[in-house]
Design a protein around this motif. Structure first.
Motif, PDB file in Angstrom:
ATOM      1  N   GLU A 307      -2.754  13.388  -7.157  1.00 14.21           N
ATOM      2  CA  GLU A 307      -2.059  12.435  -8.054  1.00 14.21           C
ATOM      3  C   GLU A 307      -2.447  11.128  -7.842  1.00 14.21           C
ATOM      4  N   ARG A 308      -2.159  10.220  -8.597  1.00 16.77           N
ATOM      5  CA  ARG A 308      -2.483   8.642  -8.595  1.00 16.77           C
ATOM      6  C   ARG A 308      -1.364   8.118  -7.604  1.00 16.77           C
ATOM      7  N   PRO A 309      -1.743   7.385  -6.409  1.00 21.64           N
ATOM      8  CA  PRO A 309      -0.772   6.806  -5.772  1.00 21.64           C
ATOM      9  C   PRO A 309       0.218   5.814  -6.426  1.00 21.64           C
ATOM     10  N   VAL A 310       1.428   5.623  -6.513  1.00 25.81           N
ATOM     11  CA  VAL A 310       2.083   4.693  -7.001  1.00 25.81           C
ATOM     12  C   VAL A 310       2.228   3.473  -6.133  1.00 25.81           C
ATOM     13  N   LEU A 311       2.250   2.304  -7.033  1.00 31.23           N
ATOM     14  CA  LEU A 311       2.391   1.027  -6.208  1.00 31.23           C
ATOM     15  C   LEU A 311       3.722   0.828  -5.599  1.00 31.23           C
ATOM     16  N   LYS A 312       4.084   0.978  -4.349  1.00 31.00           N
ATOM     17  CA  LYS A 312       5.447   0.808  -3.893  1.00 31.00           C
ATOM     18  C   LYS A 312       5.622  -0.102  -2.773  1.00 31.00           C
ATOM     19  N   GLU A 313       6.678  -0.727  -2.723  1.00 31.12           N
ATOM     20  CA  GLU A 313       7.128  -1.603  -1.864  1.00 31.12           C
ATOM     21  C   GLU A 313       7.176  -1.237  -0.417  1.00 31.12           C
ATOM     22  N   VAL A 314       6.073  -1.652   0.514  1.00 30.64           N
ATOM     23  CA  VAL A 314       6.531  -1.202   1.633  1.00 30.64           C
ATOM     24  C   VAL A 314       6.804  -2.228   2.855  1.00 30.64           C
ATOM     25  N   GLU A 315       6.996  -3.341   2.604  1.00 32.18           N
ATOM     26  CA  GLU A 315       7.514  -4.568   3.118  1.00 32.18           C
ATOM     27  C   GLU A 315       8.142  -5.359   1.981  1.00 32.18           C
ATOM     28  N   PRO A 316       9.199  -6.073   2.470  1.00 31.52           N
ATOM     29  CA  PRO A 316       9.809  -7.011   1.179  1.00 31.52           C
ATOM     30  C   PRO A 316       8.614  -7.864   0.510  1.00 31.52           C
ATOM     31  N   GLU A 317       8.606  -7.647  -0.655  1.00 36.06           N
ATOM     32  CA  GLU A 317       7.905  -8.244  -1.654  1.00 36.06           C
ATOM     33  C   GLU A 317       6.413  -7.989  -1.622  1.00 36.06           C
ATOM     34  N   HIS A 318       5.980  -6.854  -0.769  1.00 33.40           N
ATOM     35  CA  HIS A 318       4.544  -6.517  -0.322  1.00 33.40           C
ATOM     36  C   HIS A 318       4.431  -5.177  -0.849  1.00 33.40           C
ATOM     37  N   TYR A 319       3.527  -4.900  -2.124  1.00 36.14           N
ATOM     38  CA  TYR A 319       3.499  -3.604  -2.679  1.00 36.14           C
ATOM     39  C   TYR A 319       1.952  -2.975  -2.315  1.00 36.14           C
ATOM     40  N   VAL A 320       1.642  -1.659  -2.182  1.00 37.32           N
ATOM     41  CA  VAL A 320       0.609  -0.981  -2.085  1.00 37.32           C
ATOM     42  C   VAL A 320       0.532   0.505  -2.738  1.00 37.32           C
ATOM     43  N   ALA A 321      -0.701   0.888  -3.145  1.00 38.94           N
ATOM     44  CA  ALA A 321      -0.716   2.088  -3.949  1.00 38.94           C
ATOM     45  C   ALA A 321      -1.786   2.835  -2.894  1.00 38.94           C
ATOM     46  N   CYS A 322      -0.975   3.422  -1.853  1.00 37.41           N
ATOM     47  CA  CYS A 322      -1.965   4.332  -1.011  1.00 37.41           C
ATOM     48  C   CYS A 322      -1.067   5.350  -0.217  1.00 37.41           C
ATOM     49  N   TYR A 323      -1.601   6.514   0.181  1.00 29.09           N
ATOM     50  CA  TYR A 323      -0.820   7.510   0.634  1.00 29.09           C
ATOM     51  C   TYR A 323      -0.760   7.234   2.211  1.00 29.09           C
ATOM     52  N   LEU A 324      -1.322   6.293   2.719  1.00 30.45           N
ATOM     53  CA  LEU A 324      -1.189   5.966   4.190  1.00 30.45           C
ATOM     54  C   LEU A 324       0.183   5.415   4.635  1.00 30.45           C
ATOM     55  N   TYR A 325       0.760   5.066   3.253  1.00 30.27           N
ATOM     56  CA  TYR A 325       2.129   4.096   3.488  1.00 30.27           C
ATOM     57  C   TYR A 325       3.326   5.113   2.788  1.00 30.27           C
TER      58      TYR A 325
END
Ligand code: SF4
Length: 325
Positions: A307-325
């Motif tokens: 699946e494509r990793p979704v862009l998610k907020e991992v810190e306030p206002e900081h978004y990343v699309a990666c399964y490491l997070y």
């Protein structure tokens, strides 16, 4: 009107696919180049939003969609709460005045056969019904605004240096009292010695006129200097987005980490560990499934190609699309 949270431009589910066809008489579709594939972001009024990535990542297509040079395959671009692709008549004319481009190459973006006063007032000379005297007066004021002598308005583009030509291009963009400037690699064609002058001019004009800037560049130093928010694209997807200082001090996505490690350090004494990305950027005609970076990622895991990793907020206002997070 800007929304209550200050959002001026909102991009939702934006896709731009270019069909690739074979044959002259009997054409058949080979596939689609997925230049931009389902991206979302917002730009707040008064901010500078920087879009970075390697050549072919889709950033220029995004700017062409905002400028309405291209139509989206899917998705919505809203400016002041209105879908720009549904604008007509006076609304469309107003959008074209409010959103102005400055292109990379001041040598080719200015017509060599026009005098500078004609170039600078071209966006408004018809709509505002300016006669020659009024147009020259407006051009002289705009020339002063961008730090050029008003006495140069009768000259032709070849009589200016590269930096001066980019100032003329900026004066032209300002002629219609815009709110939003789309700057596509605005300093990359200029000598290093004058890049800072143009970047500082843009910052000064932003303060003076309350402009919102959307800057596209492959040079991370330029984007860092100019932008409050940075968005990193890879092969048509957004892989990371957040406040400039956060993304630069602690990049989360492996692609951003590699991109930053290959850029010049912000300070010459800063220590850097260079990360090399193996392989070539895959073809956007047949992009990898799942995470599009998985063919080159040093941290790839088996499920990254699912699946494509979704862009998610991992810190306030900081978004990343990666399964490491
Ligand atoms: Fe690498 Fe997997 Fe993250 Fe993609 S999702 S960047 S392949 S770890």
């Amino acid at each position: 009107m800007t929304s209550s949270d200050g959002v001026l431009l909102s991009v939702r589910g934006l896709k731009k696919y270019f069909p690739v066809v074979k044959g002259v008489m009997f054409k058949h579709l080979l596939g689609n180049v997925q230049a931009v594939d389902d991206i979302n972001f917002t730009v707040r009024e008064g901010q500078t939003f920087g879009l970075v990535g390697e050549s072919g990542c889709g950033k220029t297509t995004v700017s062409r969609l905002i400028l309405m040079i291209e139509k989206p395959t899917e998705g919505v671009i809203e400016f002041e709460g209105k879908d720009i692709n549904k604008l007509q008549g006076a609304g469309l004319l107003e959008y074209r005045k409010r959103v102005q481009p400055v292109f990379q190459d001041p040598y080719s973006s200015l017509s060599p056969r026009m005098q500078v006063w004609e170039i600078v007032t071209e966006p408004v000379i018809v709509t505002e019904k300016l006669n020659t005297a009024k147009a020259k007066e407006r051009a002289a004021q705009l020339m002063e605004t961008v730090g050029l002598s008003p006495y140069m308005i009768d000259r032709y583009p070849h009589q200016f240096s590269g930096g001066q030509r980019q100032r003329v291009a900026i004066a032209r963009a300002l002629s219609s009292n815009p709110k939003f400037l789309v700057l596509d690699e605005p300093v990359s064609a200029l000598d290093v010695s004058i890049r800072a002058q143009i970047m500082n001019l843009l910052k000064d004009l932003q303060k003076q006129f309350g402009l919102t800037l959307f800057i596209i560049a492959h040079d991370l130093g330029v984007v860092r200097y100019m932008s409050e928010t940075i968005c990193v694209m890879y092969l048509g997807h957004i892989v990371e987005m957040g406040p400039s200082e956060k993304v630069y001090s602690k990049p989360l996505h492996p692609y951003t980490q590699a991109l930053l490690s290959s850029a010049l350090p912000y300070h010459p004494d800063a220590e850097k560990k260079k990360l090399i990305i193996s392989g070539e950027i895959p073809s956007p005609l047949n992009p990898p499934l799942g995470c599009r970076f998985h063919t080159r990622c040093p941290h790839v895991m088996p499920h990254c190609s699912g699946e494509r990793p979704v862009l998610k907020e991992v810190e306030p206002e900081h978004y990343v699309a990666c399964y490491l997070y």
